[in-house]
Scaffold this motif. Structure first.
Motif, PDB file in Angstrom:
ATOM      1  N   THR A  33      53.321  56.331  37.296  1.00  0.00           N
ATOM      2  CA  THR A  33      53.779  57.454  38.134  1.00  0.00           C
ATOM      3  C   THR A  33      54.928  58.181  37.463  1.00  0.00           C
ATOM      4  O   THR A  33      54.785  59.324  37.038  1.00  0.00           O
ATOM      5  CB  THR A  33      54.213  56.956  39.521  1.00  0.00           C
ATOM      6  N   HIS A  65      58.341  45.868  42.582  1.00  0.00           N
ATOM      7  CA  HIS A  65      57.121  45.830  41.765  1.00  0.00           C
ATOM      8  C   HIS A  65      56.773  44.392  41.420  1.00  0.00           C
ATOM      9  O   HIS A  65      57.664  43.610  41.061  1.00  0.00           O
ATOM     10  CB  HIS A  65      57.324  46.646  40.494  1.00  0.00           C
ATOM     11  N   THR A 116      61.305  45.144  56.672  1.00  0.00           N
ATOM     12  CA  THR A 116      60.096  45.493  55.934  1.00  0.00           C
ATOM     13  C   THR A 116      60.433  45.569  54.442  1.00  0.00           C
ATOM     14  O   THR A 116      61.599  45.647  54.065  1.00  0.00           O
ATOM     15  CB  THR A 116      59.543  46.860  56.392  1.00  0.00           C
ATOM     16  N   SER A 180      54.696  57.350  43.559  1.00  0.00           N
ATOM     17  CA  SER A 180      53.577  56.721  44.274  1.00  0.00           C
ATOM     18  C   SER A 180      53.496  57.186  45.727  1.00  0.00           C
ATOM     19  O   SER A 180      54.498  57.536  46.347  1.00  0.00           O
ATOM     20  CB  SER A 180      53.733  55.197  44.240  1.00  0.00           C
TER      21      SER A 180
END
Ligand code: TXA
Ligand code: MG
Length: 312
Positions: A33, A65, A116, A180
């Motif tokens: 990206t 990642h 999250t 992304s």
């Protein structure tokens, strides 16, 4: 710091990057990206060093990642929809926002204290090689100074962050050239948080589900639609001592129930920030107070976050 070396992607440059990352230093590395500024996602001080290099005036949660879906499932809770997306579109330019797995080793600063986590399996061989060689998840925002456009070539990174980071790995131009797609997966379905080359149509094809946007209407810019972590209790800034009923978070000479950094080190303070806010929130005290933080460097990002929490 001296001018930043730019090394072509190969075994030697990856080995050099691994040793820098192990020392808590951020390294610029290409993804499909944009170029990312990668650091050890399990180290709060490594994450603080990423923010310091970017000069970011606030702590946004970062994308973590990993090498593959199995590694992702160790950090986040996947339901069937998330599994379908991962199976269809990873590795690739898609980031999933999922519930953080309990006991995950990812530093709270990387997720900005949220429950999250944003997670992605990148396709680029350089980022893949770095992930495999490091053996830890890597947090990586785009490798540009705060407020400037995302870099799609090593030379762009050099212009923006040269002299501020120890290494740029050159893997040529990024094929996607756009950050992304970010999609949140939860009980309510799929929400597009940031548009990208993986379109709503592709997400629907992979899951059979409709895609909504953050507000149910037009897509908002990434910074705006984020729900930020804020403690449930009221928060008082610039406190020199605790009033009755307050949990004091100290800094430097101001000692509290805990301290962000007794030695007044802003990197250490940033790394400790969200953990100590969570502790204060869970304490028996009804309110939270925080010692003064110096308004420069990472201190500005800490103050930004505390000010938002105080007005939440
Ligand atoms: O293509 C990309 O995604 C690049 C490459 C390096 O992988 N990375 C990237 O990271 O764009 P960054 O830090 O510039 O953007 C991360 C964005 C945040 O601005 C935020 O909008 C979103 O990801 N994000 C991260 N964690 C989140 C969470 N828990 N909930 C919602 N959004 C989150
Ligand atoms: Mg960015």
């Amino acid at each position: 710091m001296r001018p930043t070396p730019i090394l072509l992607f190969d075994d030697v440059s990856i080995a050099h990057a691994v040793s820098l990352i192990a020392q808590g230093e951020p390294v610029a590395v290409p993804t499909e990206t944009v170029y990312g500024l990668a650091g050890d996602a399990t180290s709060g001080t490594a994450i603080a060093a990423i923010y310091a290099a970017k000069g970011r005036p606030s702590f946004n949660p970062l994308i973590v990642h990993v090498t593959d879906v199995a590694a992702a499932e160790r950090l986040a809770v996947f339901d069937d929809v998330a599994r379908a997306l991962a199976a269809a579109l990873w590795p690739g330019p898609l980031t999933l926002v999922l519930p953080r797995r309990e006991g995950s080793p990812v530093a709270s600063l990387a997720t900005a204290g949220l429950a999250t986590i944003a997670i992605r399996v990148p396709a680029h061989p350089a980022m893949q090689a770095l992930l495999k060689a490091c053996g830890v998840p890597l947090a990586a925002p785009s490798a540009n100074a705060s407020g400037t456009i995302s870099p799609t070539r090593a030379a762009h990174v050099a212009v923006s962050l040269g002299g501020r980071i120890p290494l740029i790995i050159d893997g040529g131009a990024c094929v996607v050239g756009l950050e992304s797609t970010i999609v949140a997966v939860d009980e309510t379905g799929l929400r597009l948080l940031r548009p990208g080359v993986v379109t709503a149509e592709v997400l629907t094809a992979a899951t059979g589900l409709p895609i909504t946007t953050a507000t149910g209407g037009a897509i908002e810019s990434p910074g705006q639609m984020l729900s930020h972590y804020a403690p449930a209790k009221s928060l008082r800034l610039n406190a020199l001592d605790a009033q009755p009923g307050e949990y004091l978070i100290g800094f430097g000479i101001v000692m509290g129930q805990s301290s962000l950094s007794p030695s007044a080190d802003l990197v250490e303070a940033a790394a400790a920030l969200f953990d100590q806010l969570h502790c204060a929130d869970a304490s028996p005290q009804a309110r939270i107070a925080v010692a003064p933080i110096p308004p420069h460097g990472l201190g500005l990002a800490i103050i930004d976050r505390l000010t938002r929490a105080a007005h939440a």
